[in-house]
Design a protein around this motif. Structure first.
Motif, PDB file in Angstrom:
ATOM      1  N   LEU A  69       0.812  -1.221   0.000  1.00 38.82           N
ATOM      2  CA  LEU A  69       0.000   0.000   0.000  1.00 38.82           C
ATOM      3  C   LEU A  69       0.841   1.264   0.000  1.00 38.82           C
ATOM      4  CD1 LEU A  69      -2.826   1.338   0.258  1.00 38.82           C
ATOM      5  CD2 LEU A  69      -2.501   1.269   2.751  1.00 38.82           C
ATOM      6  N   VAL A  70       1.823   1.335   0.895  1.00 40.63           N
ATOM      7  CA  VAL A  70       2.551   2.602   1.073  1.00 40.63           C
ATOM      8  C   VAL A  70       4.049   2.497   0.805  1.00 40.63           C
ATOM      9  CG1 VAL A  70       0.856   3.408   2.762  1.00 40.63           C
ATOM     10  CG2 VAL A  70       2.924   2.238   3.561  1.00 40.63           C
ATOM     11  N   GLY A  71       4.565   1.296   0.603  1.00 45.60           N
ATOM     12  CA  GLY A  71       5.996   1.130   0.422  1.00 45.60           C
ATOM     13  C   GLY A  71       6.695   0.863   1.743  1.00 45.60           C
ATOM     14  N   GLU A  72       7.829   0.195   1.660  1.00 47.53           N
ATOM     15  CA  GLU A  72       8.548  -0.236   2.861  1.00 47.53           C
ATOM     16  C   GLU A  72       9.025   0.939   3.706  1.00 47.53           C
ATOM     17  OE1 GLU A  72      12.260  -3.221   4.063  1.00 47.53           O
ATOM     18  OE2 GLU A  72      11.495  -3.137   2.002  1.00 47.53           O
ATOM     19  N   GLU A  73       9.520   1.978   3.071  1.00 41.70           N
ATOM     20  CA  GLU A  73      10.080   3.116   3.811  1.00 41.70           C
ATOM     21  C   GLU A  73       9.011   3.795   4.672  1.00 41.70           C
ATOM     22  OE1 GLU A  73      12.443   7.328   2.947  1.00 41.70           O
ATOM     23  OE2 GLU A  73      12.308   5.797   1.382  1.00 41.70           O
ATOM     24  N   ILE A  74       7.872   4.081   4.086  1.00 41.33           N
ATOM     25  CA  ILE A  74       6.803   4.746   4.831  1.00 41.33           C
ATOM     26  C   ILE A  74       6.220   3.803   5.882  1.00 41.33           C
ATOM     27  CG2 ILE A  74       4.488   5.752   4.650  1.00 41.33           C
ATOM     28  CD1 ILE A  74       5.270   6.782   1.889  1.00 41.33           C
ATOM     29  N   ALA A  75       6.103   2.507   5.553  1.00 39.63           N
ATOM     30  CA  ALA A  75       5.553   1.537   6.502  1.00 39.63           C
ATOM     31  C   ALA A  75       6.375   1.496   7.788  1.00 39.63           C
ATOM     32  CB  ALA A  75       5.490   0.158   5.863  1.00 39.63           C
ATOM     33  N   PHE A  76       7.696   1.591   7.656  1.00 39.51           N
ATOM     34  CA  PHE A  76       8.554   1.581   8.844  1.00 39.51           C
ATOM     35  C   PHE A  76       8.620   2.946   9.507  1.00 39.51           C
ATOM     36  CE2 PHE A  76      10.097  -2.480   7.243  1.00 39.51           C
ATOM     37  CZ  PHE A  76      10.310  -3.179   8.428  1.00 39.51           C
ATOM     38  N   ALA A  77       8.521   4.010   8.720  1.00 40.52           N
ATOM     39  CA  ALA A  77       8.611   5.357   9.289  1.00 40.52           C
ATOM     40  C   ALA A  77       7.366   5.713  10.092  1.00 40.52           C
ATOM     41  CB  ALA A  77       8.833   6.381   8.176  1.00 40.52           C
ATOM     42  N   ASP A  78       6.209   5.278   9.632  1.00 42.17           N
ATOM     43  CA  ASP A  78       4.949   5.587  10.311  1.00 42.17           C
ATOM     44  C   ASP A  78       4.080   4.329  10.350  1.00 42.17           C
ATOM     45  OD1 ASP A  78       2.742   6.771  11.480  1.00 42.17           O
ATOM     46  OD2 ASP A  78       2.061   7.744   9.617  1.00 42.17           O
ATOM     47  N   PRO A  79       4.457   3.348  11.167  1.00 38.90           N
ATOM     48  CA  PRO A  79       3.727   2.072  11.143  1.00 38.90           C
ATOM     49  C   PRO A  79       2.277   2.198  11.585  1.00 38.90           C
ATOM     50  CG  PRO A  79       5.307   2.127  12.960  1.00 38.90           C
ATOM     51  CD  PRO A  79       5.603   3.307  12.097  1.00 38.90           C
ATOM     52  N   ALA A  80       2.013   2.992  12.617  1.00 37.49           N
ATOM     53  CA  ALA A  80       0.633   3.121  13.103  1.00 37.49           C
ATOM     54  C   ALA A  80      -0.243   3.824  12.063  1.00 37.49           C
ATOM     55  CB  ALA A  80       0.604   3.871  14.425  1.00 37.49           C
ATOM     56  N   GLY A  81       0.254   4.907  11.509  1.00 40.41           N
ATOM     57  CA  GLY A  81      -0.509   5.630  10.501  1.00 40.41           C
ATOM     58  C   GLY A  81      -0.726   4.795   9.251  1.00 40.41           C
ATOM     59  N   SER A  82       0.308   4.047   8.859  1.00 37.77           N
ATOM     60  CA  SER A  82       0.190   3.203   7.669  1.00 37.77           C
ATOM     61  C   SER A  82      -0.810   2.076   7.897  1.00 37.77           C
ATOM     62  CB  SER A  82       1.562   2.622   7.308  1.00 37.77           C
ATOM     63  OG  SER A  82       2.496   3.648   7.037  1.00 37.77           O
ATOM     64  N   LEU A  83      -0.783   1.489   9.084  1.00 43.58           N
ATOM     65  CA  LEU A  83      -1.721   0.409   9.382  1.00 43.58           C
ATOM     66  C   LEU A  83      -3.158   0.932   9.440  1.00 43.58           C
ATOM     67  CD1 LEU A  83      -2.164  -2.552  10.034  1.00 43.58           C
ATOM     68  CD2 LEU A  83      -1.625  -2.066  12.438  1.00 43.58           C
ATOM     69  N   ALA A  84      -3.325   2.136   9.974  1.00 46.18           N
ATOM     70  CA  ALA A  84      -4.656   2.746   9.988  1.00 46.18           C
ATOM     71  C   ALA A  84      -5.154   2.986   8.563  1.00 46.18           C
ATOM     72  CB  ALA A  84      -4.624   4.057  10.765  1.00 46.18           C
ATOM     73  N   ASP A  85      -4.266   3.455   7.682  1.00 47.18           N
ATOM     74  CA  ASP A  85      -4.652   3.675   6.287  1.00 47.18           C
ATOM     75  C   ASP A  85      -5.053   2.362   5.617  1.00 47.18           C
ATOM     76  OD1 ASP A  85      -4.120   6.355   6.585  1.00 47.18           O
ATOM     77  OD2 ASP A  85      -2.139   6.270   5.623  1.00 47.18           O
ATOM     78  N   LEU A  86      -4.297   1.301   5.917  1.00 46.58           N
ATOM     79  CA  LEU A  86      -4.614  -0.005   5.336  1.00 46.58           C
ATOM     80  C   LEU A  86      -5.961  -0.504   5.854  1.00 46.58           C
ATOM     81  CD1 LEU A  86      -3.683  -2.389   3.572  1.00 46.58           C
ATOM     82  CD2 LEU A  86      -2.564  -3.341   5.618  1.00 46.58           C
ATOM     83  N   ALA A  87      -6.201  -0.335   7.146  1.00 43.07           N
ATOM     84  CA  ALA A  87      -7.477  -0.771   7.724  1.00 43.07           C
ATOM     85  C   ALA A  87      -8.650  -0.017   7.103  1.00 43.07           C
ATOM     86  CB  ALA A  87      -7.461  -0.568   9.237  1.00 43.07           C
ATOM     87  N   GLU A  88      -8.457   1.274   6.856  1.00 48.13           N
ATOM     88  CA  GLU A  88      -9.512   2.065   6.214  1.00 48.13           C
ATOM     89  C   GLU A  88      -9.840   1.497   4.838  1.00 48.13           C
ATOM     90  OE1 GLU A  88     -10.458   6.703   4.908  1.00 48.13           O
ATOM     91  OE2 GLU A  88      -8.471   6.150   5.670  1.00 48.13           O
ATOM     92  N   ARG A  89      -8.803   1.129   4.099  1.00 46.87           N
ATOM     93  CA  ARG A  89      -9.016   0.577   2.762  1.00 46.87           C
ATOM     94  C   ARG A  89      -9.712  -0.790   2.838  1.00 46.87           C
ATOM     95  NH1 ARG A  89      -4.812   0.877  -2.147  1.00 46.87           N
ATOM     96  NH2 ARG A  89      -5.317   3.045  -1.717  1.00 46.87           N
ATOM     97  N   VAL A  90      -9.300  -1.620   3.793  1.00 50.09           N
ATOM     98  CA  VAL A  90      -9.914  -2.950   3.943  1.00 50.09           C
ATOM     99  C   VAL A  90     -11.385  -2.815   4.334  1.00 50.09           C
ATOM    100  CG1 VAL A  90      -9.855  -5.094   5.293  1.00 50.09           C
ATOM    101  CG2 VAL A  90      -7.730  -4.072   4.487  1.00 50.09           C
ATOM    102  N   ALA A  91     -11.690  -1.813   5.146  1.00 48.78           N
ATOM    103  CA  ALA A  91     -13.085  -1.594   5.576  1.00 48.78           C
ATOM    104  C   ALA A  91     -13.970  -1.288   4.374  1.00 48.78           C
ATOM    105  CB  ALA A  91     -13.152  -0.472   6.605  1.00 48.78           C
ATOM    106  N   ARG A  92     -13.441  -0.677   3.338  1.00 51.36           N
ATOM    107  CA  ARG A  92     -14.233  -0.381   2.147  1.00 51.36           C
ATOM    108  C   ARG A  92     -14.770  -1.669   1.527  1.00 51.36           C
ATOM    109  NH1 ARG A  92      -9.930   3.601  -0.898  1.00 51.36           N
ATOM    110  NH2 ARG A  92      -9.800   5.203   0.725  1.00 51.36           N
ATOM    111  N   THR A  93     -13.967  -2.721   1.621  1.00 49.31           N
ATOM    112  CA  THR A  93     -14.359  -3.991   1.018  1.00 49.31           C
ATOM    113  C   THR A  93     -15.228  -4.829   1.943  1.00 49.31           C
ATOM    114  OG1 THR A  93     -12.298  -4.060  -0.266  1.00 49.31           O
ATOM    115  CG2 THR A  93     -13.465  -6.160   0.052  1.00 49.31           C
ATOM    116  N   TRP A  94     -14.901  -4.816   3.246  1.00 54.27           N
ATOM    117  CA  TRP A  94     -15.496  -5.790   4.153  1.00 54.27           C
ATOM    118  C   TRP A  94     -16.608  -5.241   5.035  1.00 54.27           C
ATOM    119  CZ3 TRP A  94     -14.835 -10.919   3.960  1.00 54.27           C
ATOM    120  CH2 TRP A  94     -13.811 -11.403   3.160  1.00 54.27           C
ATOM    121  N   SER A  95     -16.655  -3.952   5.255  1.00 54.00           N
ATOM    122  CA  SER A  95     -17.739  -3.419   6.080  1.00 54.00           C
ATOM    123  C   SER A  95     -19.017  -3.296   5.250  1.00 54.00           C
ATOM    124  CB  SER A  95     -17.368  -2.054   6.655  1.00 54.00           C
ATOM    125  OG  SER A  95     -18.465  -1.506   7.367  1.00 54.00           O
ATOM    126  N   ARG A  96     -20.135  -3.492   5.888  1.00 52.63           N
ATOM    127  CA  ARG A  96     -21.399  -3.326   5.176  1.00 52.63           C
ATOM    128  C   ARG A  96     -21.727  -1.859   4.951  1.00 52.63           C
ATOM    129  NH1 ARG A  96     -24.005  -7.246   9.328  1.00 52.63           N
ATOM    130  NH2 ARG A  96     -23.355  -9.281   8.572  1.00 52.63           N
TER     131      ARG A  96
END
Length: 360
Positions: free
Chosen positions: A333-360
């Motif tokens: 989603l964000v690349g290795e550099e950003i994933a390590f630089a901002d892991p919490a923010g990157s994981l939140a962004d990924l969760a937001e994207r996953v919610a688009r698919t899986w949330s009703r």
């Protein structure tokens, strides 16, 4: 929609508690009406005590123990009801080692067990995983009173000096308590799939030392109890599992123990979707790791399970063999550099994207 969020730590970047919070933050951006149930998980490795304390409460007892190279390091004993929980990684974790694990000692784990023995607990659970040692639990056994004709205290490099071990004093010290080894893997102590060959390279042990160190563990095992070396979990945490089995410990799955403690099965049945995660989602996740354990619970509850990870290293067929419907990667989603630089923010962004698919 009800979503159970049950991730492991993202090693080196986020604790399980931080990962659960980040996933929840991102999910709520996309689906603020969903009901989220946060259940941070552990397989016995780093974060084991914090995860259990978050759910069980209890009293945290601060202690200082010997690290893998003789330095003093902080650690905790969680006393919850009649059970004391300790985390071996606090005393001998990979984050504490300098150089290769062949020089690391588990004496600090012995001190942690001794601290637990000083409480009224009738059961002592030792979480195993994430160790930076490969001494077969020799350091731990020596602190608890075991004696030998060789050197067990200062790492796996000296275990070839051990030809006989007297476990009686250590066994007497733990007598009357139920001792439990909560492991993240079920490997034997030695051999092609043992502690040294499987995890030695990850712990900084040079490739040309692996055969030699495995042979030293074999000799040590023969001096203690060769039969126990073949037991599932004997190779956990560089052989700490073997040392605990030698004291009469019962071996259990770390993820299974935590799942029972937090009531994961009941919470999964109350959810519509289960979300798990870890730093690297690969096929080794099947060997006692959190995503596989959580996916098993989700399957028993007839609920779909998806995984969020730093990196996804399995294909769709292997993913489904692990019981996971879909897995999503931070690096993709964000690349290795950003994933390590901002892991919490990157994981939140990924969760937001996953919610688009899986949330009703």
């Amino acid at each position: 929609m009800r979503v159970l969020v049950a991730p492991d730590k993202f090693a080196g970047t986020l604790t399980a508690v931080e990962a659960a919070d980040a996933i929840a933050e991102g999910w709520r951006r996309r689906a603020p009406g969903d009901e989220l149930d946060l259940a941070p998980m552990s397989d016995g490795g780093p974060g084991f005590v914090d995860v259990l304390h978050a759910t069980l409460g209890g009293e945290l007892l601060g202690v200082t123990v010997e690290g893998p190279h003789g330095e003093r390091v902080p650690a905790t004993v969680l006393l919850a009801g009649d059970t004391a929980y300790v985390e071996s990684a606090q005393a001998c974790g990979l984050h504490l080692i300098e150089g290769g694990a062949e020089h690391g000692s588990t004496m600090g784990v012995g001190e942690l067990v001794a601290a637990a023995l000083a409480t009224p607990a009738t059961t002592i659970v030792v979480g195993l995983g994430g160790s930076g040692t490969n001494d077969g639990g020799g350091g731990m056994l020596s602190v608890l009173g075991a004696t030998s004709d060789g050197v067990m205290e200062v790492g796996g490099v000296n275990l070839h000096t051990v030809t006989s071990v007297d476990l009686a004093p250590a066994r007497a010290r733990v007598a009357g308590r139920r001792l439990v080894a909560a492991t993240d893997v079920d490997i034997p102590l030695t051999g092609l799939f043992g502690a040294t060959k499987t995890f030695g390279p990850q712990k900084g042990i040079d490739e040309d030392l692996l055969v030699e160190l495995d042979a030293k563990l074999e000799q040590y095992a023969a001096a203690v109890d060769r039969r126990l070396a073949l037991e599932k979990g004997a190779g956990a945490a560089g052989g700490l599992g073997f040392g605990l089995l030698a004291l009469g410990a019962e071996r259990v799955s770390g993820i299974g123990l935590v799942a029972d403690a937090v009531g994961l099965a009941e919470r999964a049945r109350a959810a519509d979707l289960v979300v798990t995660g870890e730093g690297a989602f690969d096929f080794s996740s099947r060997s006692g790791k959190v995503p596989y354990g959580v996916a098993e619970v989700a399957a028993e509850a007839l609920r779909p399970c998806v995984a969020l990870a730093g990196a996804v290293l399995v294909g769709s067929r292997e993913m489904r063999a692990l019981g996971v419907e879909s897995a999503y990667s931070l690096v993709d989603l964000v690349g290795e550099e950003i994933a390590f630089a901002d892991p919490a923010g990157s994981l939140a962004d990924l969760a937001e994207r996953v919610a688009r698919t899986w949330s009703r």
